[in-house]
Scaffold this motif. Structure first.
Motif, short mmCIF file in Angstrom:
data_model
loop_
_atom_site.label_atom_id
_atom_site.label_comp_id
_atom_site.label_asym_id
_atom_site.label_seq_id
_atom_site.Cartn_x
_atom_site.Cartn_y
_atom_site.Cartn_z
N PRO A 1 19.17 30.15 48.24
CA PRO A 1 18.31 29.00 48.44
C PRO A 1 16.68 29.57 48.29
O PRO A 1 16.11 28.46 47.90
N MET A 2 16.64 30.70 47.93
CA MET A 2 15.12 31.23 47.34
C MET A 2 14.98 30.46 45.97
O MET A 2 13.91 30.18 45.61
N ALA A 3 16.01 30.66 45.33
CA ALA A 3 15.99 29.88 43.85
C ALA A 3 15.83 28.47 43.97
O ALA A 3 14.98 28.16 43.16
N ILE A 4 16.49 27.84 44.83
CA ILE A 4 16.33 26.31 45.07
C ILE A 4 14.92 26.11 45.27
O ILE A 4 14.27 25.29 44.65
N ARG B 1 21.41 23.82 43.38
CA ARG B 1 21.84 23.16 44.36
C ARG B 1 23.35 23.08 44.33
O ARG B 1 23.91 23.02 45.52
N HIS B 2 23.65 22.34 43.42
CA HIS B 2 25.20 22.20 43.09
C HIS B 2 26.02 23.59 43.30
O HIS B 2 26.81 23.81 44.16
N HIS B 3 25.43 24.54 42.74
CA HIS B 3 26.05 26.08 43.03
C HIS B 3 26.00 26.24 44.21
O HIS B 3 27.03 26.88 44.94
N PHE B 4 24.85 26.07 45.01
CA PHE B 4 24.76 26.74 46.40
C PHE B 4 26.14 25.72 47.29
O PHE B 4 26.82 26.49 48.19
N ALA B 5 26.18 24.38 46.99
CA ALA B 5 27.00 23.80 47.78
C ALA B 5 28.41 24.19 47.43
O ALA B 5 29.31 24.12 48.58
N GLU B 6 28.75 24.74 46.35
CA GLU B 6 30.20 25.21 46.07
C GLU B 6 30.35 26.73 46.63
O GLU B 6 31.36 27.24 46.83
N GLU B 7 29.34 27.46 46.82
CA GLU B 7 29.42 28.82 46.86
C GLU B 7 28.94 29.40 48.18
O GLU B 7 29.46 30.52 48.82
N TRP B 8 28.19 28.59 49.04
CA TRP B 8 27.81 29.02 50.44
C TRP B 8 28.70 29.71 51.30
O TRP B 8 28.17 30.67 51.93
N ASP B 9 29.90 29.21 51.42
CA ASP B 9 30.60 29.81 52.23
C ASP B 9 31.81 30.80 51.76
O ASP B 9 32.93 30.97 52.59
#
Lengths: 336, 340
Positions: B156-159, B172-180
C-alpha cells in the motif's frame, strides 16, 4: 504495593547466573550480585525462568525456596535495573509513577544492549582493527541518519504539539554531528569519499529505518526511542566520558582520533544535558501519557533495544574479516 | 559510467559489491553468486586486502600502497577479474540513460546471482537437509508468515507513493491478488500448533520488521526502487521446480506434520506463478523506453540492500529459534540471551 514476586517480572537477557555450594552469583558487565543461600540451584532455576517474563510466585510453585529470599534478590536486581515489572507503567496510579516506570524500562532496555558481547569484546581489547574502525563508520552512518528520522519526528508530532519546540531544538542540536565522526575517521587514515559512498550495514539500516517508522507513528514512540538512546546511565559527567575513551585509546591506539571524536560528541551531549531525555520532558510537559501511549512507548523501547543489539552484532559479524578495515563497496553495475 | 578494459594505475577499480572474498591455505577465493574463482598467491592476505579496497574511490596505486601488494601483481589480477566480470573501472563523469531492456536483463542476471547467494545461507541449507532443529523450522515458518503478512505494510505504501497512474495500476493489481496470501501460512502454522492467539500476541523478529521497513523506505523513495526490490522477492519463487523441491525436502525432514505444514506454502508458490508475479519489473517499466542511470543505479542498490537484509534475517532466525526458549511465542521474547 504488591511485592515483586507477585508481579510480571523480566530478567535482563545479558545477565549470567552462576551457582556455588551455598551461593549464587548474578553477573553483568558492570556488577556481580552475590547471594548466600542454602538453595542456590532452586534460586537459579527461578531466575532463569524469568528471562521470559513471568510471575515469580507462579514459577516457584512446588520448589523448596523461601519467598523472602526471592523477593530480596528481585529487589536488589530491580535497584540495578536488571529486572523490570512489565506492567508497572500501565498499572501506575499517577502520572509521575508512570513516568518513573517508563524511565526504568528505558534504562533496563539500554542496559540489555550494553550486556551484549560487542561491549565485553571491546573493553577487553579483543576487537580487530576492522571491527573498531567499522564501528566508527557504522556509527557515522547512524549519526548522519539523524537528518532522516529526526525531521520526521518533528513533522509527525501531532498529539502533544506543545512539545514540538523541544523536538525541533533537539534535532537542530544533533543535525551536524555526523561531521565530527567523519573527521575522526579521516584522521585515522580512512578516505572520506569511501566512507560517504559505503552503504551502511543492513543492521545499521534496520535501526535507522525503525527509528523513522517510530517517528512517523508520532512523538510518543519517537521520544521513547531517545529514552533508550540517551538513558543517562553512566557517562553523564565529563570525568566519566574522559575515563571511558582514554581506556579505549589505550586498548586501540590506532583509533585514537576516532575515539577523540566519540569523546567530543559525548561531551556535547553532557553539556546539552541529553541524559534528561526528551521523553521525560514530553511526559512531564503533556501531563502524563494515556494507557495506550504508555503501552506503545514500552513497545518502542523494546524494539529499539533489539535493533541496537542487531546493530552491534552486525559490526562484530560483518567486519570480523582479515583484520584491517576496508569500507564496504557501493553497488555500481558495470555499464550503468 | 564508462568501462575501460585493462588495468591502469590511475583509474579506480571497483570489485562487485556482491562479491564475497575469503582465503584459506594460501588460496584466495572469490565467490560471485555461486561462480567461484580461486587464486593461488604467495601473499594472500595482501591480495585480499587489495581486492576489498577496490571500491571505485581509490586508484590502484593508492590501494597497493595501503595493502602492500606489488602494483605489477595487482595489475595482473585486475586484468583477470575484469575478464571475469568481477571488476570494472569507475568513471563518474559519464551519466545519461539506459534502455529498459538492458536494465531488466541486468536485474534478471543479478537476481540469479543473489538467489544463489541468499539460498546458500546456513538457514536455507540446514532446512533443506534437515540438519536444523525443529524449533528453527517452526520459527522460520512463523517469520515467513509475518513476512508474507507484511505485504499489508509495504505494497500500500508503494501504491500511495506512485505518481504515475500506469505504475500505480500495476501495484494495485498486484495488491488485489496478493493481500490475503498470509492465509496460506496461517494454515501452515495451525498445523504446526502455533495458534491464532499466539500469532496475535507475538511480535516479528526485528529483522522481519527490518525487511518490511526496508521495503516501505524503498516505496517512499521511488516506485522503481520498490519494484526492483519486489521483483527480487517474486523471483525467488519463479523457479517452480526448485521451490517445490525445497518444500519437498523441508516437509520430509520434519515428519508428517512437516509434510502437511509445507503443502500450503507450496500452493502459495504455485498461485504466484499462475499470476505471473515473476515478471514484476518488466511490467513496471513496460511503458518506458529508457531510464535515468542515476535512478536505475539507486534501484539496484536498493535491491541489493534488500538481499543483504534478507541474509541478516536468515541469520537472525537461525540464532533466535535455535534456542529452545524462543517457543512458544509470547508477548515479550528473550532476545539474544547471553550464554552462561
Amino acid at each position: 504495593m504488591r511485592p515483586l514476586i507477585q508481579k510480571r517480572i523480566r530478567l535482563i537477557p545479558g545477565c549470567r547466573i552462576h551457582t556455588g555450594a551455598e551461593e549464587i552469583l548474578i553477573e553483568t558487565r558492570e556488577s556481580i550480585i552475590k547471594v548466600q543461600t542454602h538453595c542456590p540451584d532452586a534460586l537459579a532455576t527461578v531466575l532463569s525462568r524469568l528471562y521470559r517474563p513471568d510471575i515469580p510466585l507462579r514459577v516457584m510453585g512446588g520448589m523448596q525456596i523461601s519467598e523472602d529470599i526471592v523477593e530480596s534478590v528481585l529487589q536488589s536486581l530491580a535497584e540495578d535495573d536488571l529486572v523490570i515489572d512489565e506492567l508497572r507503567s500501565v498499572e501506575a496510579l499517577n502520572s509521575q509513577e508512570s513516568i518513573n516506570a517508563l524511565l526504568a524500562e528505558a534504562r533496563f532496555q539500554a542496559k540489555s544492549i550494553f550486556e551484549q558481547p560487542f561491549w565485553s569484546e571491546l573493553l577487553t581489547g579483543n576487537l580487530s582493527s576492522s571491527q573498531v574502525i567499522g564501528w566508527g563508520v557504522e556509527f557515522f552512518h547512524f549519526v548522519e541518519a539523524a537528518n532522516y528520522y529526526m525531521p520526521l519526528g518533528v513533522a509527525y508530532a501531532r498529539r502533544h504539539r506543545i512539545t514540538r519546540g523541544l523536538l525541533a531544538k533537539h534535532y537542530v542540536e544533533e543535525m551536524s554531528h555526523g561531521e565530527i565522526f567523519l573527521e575522526g575517521l579521516i584522521r585515522c587514515g580512512v578516505d572520506r569519499r569511501s566512507v560517504e559512498l559505503a552503504p551502511p550495514l543492513p543492521h545499521t539500516s534496520a535501526l535507522v529505518n525503525l527509528l523513522a517508522e517510530l517517528a512517523i507513528e508520532g512523538e510518543v514512540t519517537y521520544a521513547a526511542s531517545f529514552a533508550v538512546m540517551q538513558p543517562g546511565l553512566s557517562l553523564a559527567t565529563q570525568e566519566a566520558v574522559d575515563e571511558f575513551y582514554e581506556e579505549l585509546c589505550r586498548l586501540y591506539p590506532y583509533a585514537g582520533p576516532m575515539f577523540d571524536a566519540f569523546r567530543k560528541h559525548a561531551l556535547i551531549d553532557v553539556d546539552l544535558h541529553h541524559e534528561e531525555t526528551v521523553f521525560a520532558r514530553l511526559c512531564q510537559n503533556s501531563g502524563g501519557l494515556s494507557l495506550d501511549e504508555r503501552s506503545r512507548a514500552g513497545w518502542a523501547m523494546s524494539a529499539v533495544a533489539e535493533a541496537f543489539t542487531l546493530f552491534f552484532e552486525g559490526i562484530l559479524d560483518s567486519y570480523k574479516g582479515s583484520g584491517r578495515f576496508a569500507p564496504r563497496r557501493p553497488l555500481i553495475v558495470n555499464g550503468l | 559510467m564508462a568501462f575501460i578494459v585493462g588495468a591502469q594505475p590511475n583509474l579506480r577499480p571497483l570489485l562487485r559489491a556482491d562479491a564475497l572474498v575469503s582465503h584459506s591455505n594460501g588460496c584466495l577465493e572469490l565467490d560471485l553468486g555461486g561462480d567461484v574463482y580461486n587464486i593461488n598467491t604467495s601473499n594472500v592476505s595482501a591480495l585480499e586486502d587489495t581486492l576489498i579496497r577496490m571500491n571505485g574511490c581509490l586508484d590502484l596505486d593508492e590501494i597497493c600502497r595501503q595493502s602492500g601488494l606489488l602494483s605489477s601483481t595487482a595489475e595482473k589480477v585486475v586484468d583477470l577479474l575484469v575478464d571475469a566480470g568481477a571488476v570494472h573501472f569507475v568513471d563518474e563523469s559519464t551519466s545519461g540513460v539506459i534502455d529498459t531492456k538492458t536494465f531488466t536483463s541486468t536485474c534478471r542476471s543479478l537476481y540469479a546471482h543473489w538467489k544463489e547467494r541468499l539460498f546458500g545461507h546456513q538457514l536455507w541449507l540446514g532446512l533443506a537437509d534437515g540438519s536444523l532443529p525443529r524449533s528453527v523450522f517452526i520459527g522460520w515458518s512463523i517469520e515467513s508468515y509475518w513476512f508474507i503478512l507484511g505485504v499489508l505494510d509495504r505494497l500500500p505504501m508503494a501504491i500511495a507513493h506512485s505518481r504515475d497512474n500506469q505504475i500505480k495500476e500495476v501495484f494495485r493489481h498486484h495488491f488485489a491478488e496478493e493481500w490475503d496470501h498470509f492465509i496460506f501460512f496461517e494454515r501452515s502454522l495451525d498445523i504446526l500448533g502455533v495458534t491464532a492467539n499466539q500469532r496475535a500476541e507475538g511480535e516479528p523478529l526485528p529483522t522481519t520488521r527490518a525487511v518490511q521497513n526496508w521495503m516501505r523506505t524503498a516505496a517512499r523513495q521511488d516506485p522503481l526502487c520498490y519494484a526492483v526490490c519486489s521483483g527480487f522477492l517474486e523471483s525467488t519463487g519463479r523457479d517452480r521446480s526448485t521451490a517445490r523441491a525445497f518444500f519437498d525436502h523441508l516437509g520430509a525432514n520434519y515428519g508428517d506434520e512437516g509434510i502437511r505444514a509445507v503443502a500450503p506454502m507450496a500452493d502459495h508458490v504455485s498461485l504466484d506463478e499462475a499470476y505471473g508475479h515473476g515478471g514484476f519489473v518488466e511490467k513496471i517499466i513496460a511503458h518506458e523506453s529508457t531510464l535515468d542511470v542515476k535512478r536505475a543505479r539507486a534501484a539496484l542498490s536498493s535491491a541489493f540492500g534488500l538481499v543483504e537484509t534478507l541474509e541478516m534475517w536468515s541469520t537472525d532466525i537461525l540464532r533466535h529459534y535455535v534456542d529452545m526458549n524462543a517457543l512458544p511465542l509470547g508477548a515479550t521474547r528473550c532476545y539474544r540471551r547471553v550464554k552462561q
